[in-house]
Write a protein that holds these residues in place. Structure first.
Motif, PDB file in Angstrom:
ATOM      1  N   SER A 121      97.582 103.362  52.930  1.00  0.00           N
ATOM      2  CA  SER A 121      97.330 101.929  53.106  1.00  0.00           C
ATOM      3  C   SER A 121      97.756 101.118  51.883  1.00  0.00           C
ATOM      4  N   ASP A 209      97.842  90.360  55.597  1.00  0.00           N
ATOM      5  CA  ASP A 209      96.877  90.093  56.669  1.00  0.00           C
ATOM      6  C   ASP A 209      96.863  88.632  57.091  1.00  0.00           C
ATOM      7  N   PRO A 212      97.437  88.719  62.675  1.00  0.00           N
ATOM      8  CA  PRO A 212      96.526  89.718  63.246  1.00  0.00           C
ATOM      9  C   PRO A 212      97.197  91.088  63.338  1.00  0.00           C
ATOM     10  N   ASN A 213      96.465  92.122  63.094  1.00  0.00           N
ATOM     11  CA  ASN A 213      96.930  93.504  63.244  1.00  0.00           C
ATOM     12  C   ASN A 213      98.286  93.755  62.584  1.00  0.00           C
ATOM     13  N   PRO A 214      98.384  93.535  61.291  1.00  0.00           N
ATOM     14  CA  PRO A 214      99.673  93.725  60.610  1.00  0.00           C
ATOM     15  C   PRO A 214     100.143  95.168  60.728  1.00  0.00           C
ATOM     16  N   PRO A 215     101.466  95.382  60.843  1.00  0.00           N
ATOM     17  CA  PRO A 215     101.991  96.738  61.000  1.00  0.00           C
ATOM     18  C   PRO A 215     101.987  97.554  59.710  1.00  0.00           C
ATOM     19  N   THR A 216     101.777  96.895  58.584  1.00  0.00           N
ATOM     20  CA  THR A 216     101.714  97.562  57.291  1.00  0.00           C
ATOM     21  C   THR A 216     100.864  96.714  56.354  1.00  0.00           C
ATOM     22  N   ASN A 217     100.397  97.302  55.283  1.00  0.00           N
ATOM     23  CA  ASN A 217      99.625  96.557  54.286  1.00  0.00           C
ATOM     24  C   ASN A 217     100.497  96.079  53.130  1.00  0.00           C
ATOM     25  N   ALA A 236     105.057  92.877  56.065  1.00  0.00           N
ATOM     26  CA  ALA A 236     104.208  92.951  57.255  1.00  0.00           C
ATOM     27  C   ALA A 236     104.560  91.874  58.272  1.00  0.00           C
TER      28      ALA A 236
END
Length: 356
Positions: A121, A209, A212-217, A236
């Protein structure tokens, strides 16, 4: 150290094998983005299995400095491919995970990020992120044998203890660099004389962020100064953004999205005519953005091809003979394997940008 070899001594590299064989339904799903590939990609150096070439800088003499993320090393590579890579600096792999952003402030004075250890993460789990000074003015090699005659002078500038995952770097002035913290979503200003650092730009468009629901941090990743603006990618969100900044690196006014069709954007570079080239690491694509355009266009690679597997950053040559050549680092798709399973050796590759 993983084995490294120059393609100058090879007739062909496995990375030039082209697209992977895919089931027919996946091939039919190939997006228009990938079908736009139209540039020949040439491999200059290839590295061993499991390697990750992360970023690069070009010296005034044309030699290329490359940072590796799979191991904490900075290498020098010859743009003609006639010499084996030379290790300029290396650090204890039990202390640092690898190296990331690298930038030159004054002639032959470079700074590079060494990263602590992060989890999947991109949260720092151990160690500390540091910035090191590499003085190449003391480095010399034999013109005939390539033997190192004297080493670069390497010294720690500062531990950035408030950071989580330092990534992109750019130069603000002779004594100031800017460094992106991709997880925290802000940019540090670092004094290269004193090591003092502080957050210079903290913007919503730098946050992973912010959707919503980002594919990566990974939020803010690559950063560059151009026309009195700080530009950055948000990996992201898949955007290239900018904000005007003052001479001391603080923002002036509000930020804006330049383009929003560059998924998994990593680092990027501007040509002298304002054309931008954007590396999309986990998409295995390189896109071009013209100054008059409202979207970027894929010109090389695809997410079903090893041609530019994990392309991460680019820099132009600095000699009259290669000023139109864009050198590219690739991670070998270590960050996101192609088709879920395929990785290849990392490379230093290049494309001819004369027609862009």
């Amino acid at each position: 150290m993983a084995s490294i070899f120059s393609l100058a001594s090879l007739a062909i590299c496995s990375l030039l094998s082209g697209a992977l064989a895919l089931p027919s339904h996946q091939a039919r799903a190939l997006s228009a983005r990938s079908q736009n590939s139209s540039v020949d990609v040439n491999v200059l150096y290839s590295f061993g299995d499991g390697t990750w070439a992360e970023n690069l800088a070009v010296r005034a003499n044309g030699q290329i400095l490359l940072s590796r993320l799979d191991t904490p090393e900075v290498l020098q590579l010859d743009p003609r491919g006639i010499r084996d890579p030379i290790t300029i600096a290396s650090w204890n792999a039990s202390t640092y995970m690898g190296c990331l952003g690298i930038s030159e402030t004054t002639p032959d004075m470079f700074y590079v990020v060494t990263s602590g250890f992060v989890n999947d993460s991109f949260v720092l789990t151990s160690g500390v992120n540091s910035i090191w000074e590499i003085d190449m003015s003391t480095f010399a090699i034999s013109n005939t044998t390539g033997q190192v005659l004297s080493n670069a002078t390497v010294s720690k500038l500062v531990d950035v203890r408030t950071s989580d995952f330092l990534n992109g770097m750019t130069t603000l002035s002779n004594n100031t660099i800017l460094v992106a913290d991709a997880y925290n979503g802000w940019v540090y200003r670092v004094n290269t004389h004193t090591g003092a650092y502080s957050v210079a730009v903290n913007d919503t468009k730098m946050k992973f962020d912010s959707i919503p629901n980002p594919p990566t941090n990974l939020g803010v990743n690559g950063i560059k100064l151009h026309d009195e603006h700080l530009y950055w990618t948000n990996t992201a969100v898949g955007t290239l953004n900018r904000v005007r900044i003052s001479s001391n690196g603080t923002r002036v006014g509000t930020s804006e999205v330049v383009v929003d069709n560059v998924p998994k954007a990593d680092d990027f570079i501007f040509k002298n005519d304002n054309v931008a080239f954007i590396a999309q690491n986990q998409m295995d694509e390189l896109s071009v953005l013209y100054p008059w355009a409202n979207e970027a266009k894929v010109i090389a690679g695809s997410n079903i091809s090893t041609t530019l597997a994990g392309v991460s950053a680019g820099k132009f040559g600095r000699l009259p003979s290669d000023s139109h050549i864009l050198y590219l680092t690739t991670s070998g798709a270590e960050g996101l394997p192609i088709n879920g399973t395929v990785t290849v050796p990392a490379t230093l590759s290049w494309i001819d940008t004369s027609r862009f």
